[in-house]
Write a protein that holds these residues in place. Structure first.
Motif, mmCIF file in Angstrom:
data_model
loop_
_atom_site.group_PDB
_atom_site.id
_atom_site.type_symbol
_atom_site.label_atom_id
_atom_site.label_comp_id
_atom_site.label_asym_id
_atom_site.label_seq_id
_atom_site.Cartn_x
_atom_site.Cartn_y
_atom_site.Cartn_z
ATOM 1 N N GLY A 64 0.713 -1.262 -0.055
ATOM 2 C CA GLY A 64 -0.203 -0.036 0.015
ATOM 3 C C GLY A 64 0.766 1.465 0.093
ATOM 4 N N ALA A 65 1.750 1.283 0.688
ATOM 5 C CA ALA A 65 2.929 2.295 0.962
ATOM 6 C C ALA A 65 3.221 2.722 -0.558
ATOM 7 C CB ALA A 65 3.815 2.135 1.974
ATOM 8 N N SER A 67 2.421 1.705 -3.306
ATOM 9 C CA SER A 67 1.477 2.029 -4.276
ATOM 10 C C SER A 67 1.332 3.623 -4.269
ATOM 11 C CB SER A 67 0.124 1.579 -4.151
ATOM 12 O OG SER A 67 -0.018 0.114 -4.554
ATOM 13 N N LYS A 68 1.035 4.310 -2.914
ATOM 14 C CA LYS A 68 1.220 5.636 -2.848
ATOM 15 C C LYS A 68 2.308 6.343 -3.550
ATOM 16 C CE LYS A 68 -1.930 5.597 1.219
ATOM 17 N NZ LYS A 68 -1.958 5.893 2.811
ATOM 18 N N LYS A 71 2.898 6.214 -7.165
ATOM 19 C CA LYS A 71 1.792 7.547 -7.731
ATOM 20 C C LYS A 71 2.300 8.617 -7.739
ATOM 21 C CE LYS A 71 -2.933 9.054 -7.636
ATOM 22 N NZ LYS A 71 -2.404 10.203 -8.469
ATOM 23 N N LYS A 72 2.786 9.015 -6.488
ATOM 24 C CA LYS A 72 3.454 10.236 -6.354
ATOM 25 C C LYS A 72 4.498 10.380 -7.448
ATOM 26 C CE LYS A 72 3.886 11.341 -2.127
ATOM 27 N NZ LYS A 72 4.447 11.774 -0.484
#
Length: 155
Positions: A64-65, A67-68, A71-72
């Motif tokens: 999850g981290a 993925s964030k 994206k950034k």
């Protein structure tokens, strides 16, 4: 003091000193980028077909981290996603030209730090290197087994 405790304490102190000594130069050269972003760029640059799972494992972060974070990095134009023709399901990442610039700056800084510290490593014999590497590899395998035993994953 117990030699095991002393060794771990010394490893932590050594790592902390390296980070502290390198920090201002890293921050000046990579202004506007967080360490996690730079390390993700480094991991993408060094791996073949890096995906969320590979990055999570190499950076010891959750998927999850990652993925964030990816994206950034895509929003900043530093990485792009792609799919391989033989696997349309999986999404992989690669550096853009702008991402390659950050990667190169980071690599050059590491080379500079290695050059600065070369005087210490020139004094180490092959046997001493082999002994230290054997210890670190054994300890790393032990920690990997503990991670697995505790059921810790990069989900």
């Amino acid at each position: 003091m117990d030699k095991r405790v002393q060794l771990i304490t010394n490893f932590r102190d050594l790592f902390d000193k390296m980070v502290w000594l390198n920090k201002s130069k890293m921050e000046d050269s990579l202004k506007g980028f967080k360490p996690s972003e730079v390390h993700c760029i480094e991991s993408i640059g060094k791996n073949i077909d890096p995906n969320v799972t590979k990055l999570a494992e190499s950076l010891y972060m959750t998927r999850g981290a990652i993925s964030k974070l990816t994206k950034k990095l895509m929003d900043k134009g530093l990485i792009e996603s792609y799919q391989r023709s033989d696997n349309k399901k999986e999404i992989y990442f690669r550096l853009t030209e702008q991402g390659k610039v950050i990667y190169k700056i980071h690599e050059e800084l590491h080379k500079e730090f290695q050059e600065r510290d070369k005087v210490v490593f020139e004094q180490v014999t092959d046997e001493e290197f082999d002994s230290m590497l054997r210890f670190v590899e054994n300890y790393s395998r032990h920690l990997d087994a503990e991670i697995k035993k505790q059921g810790l994953t990069v989900h």
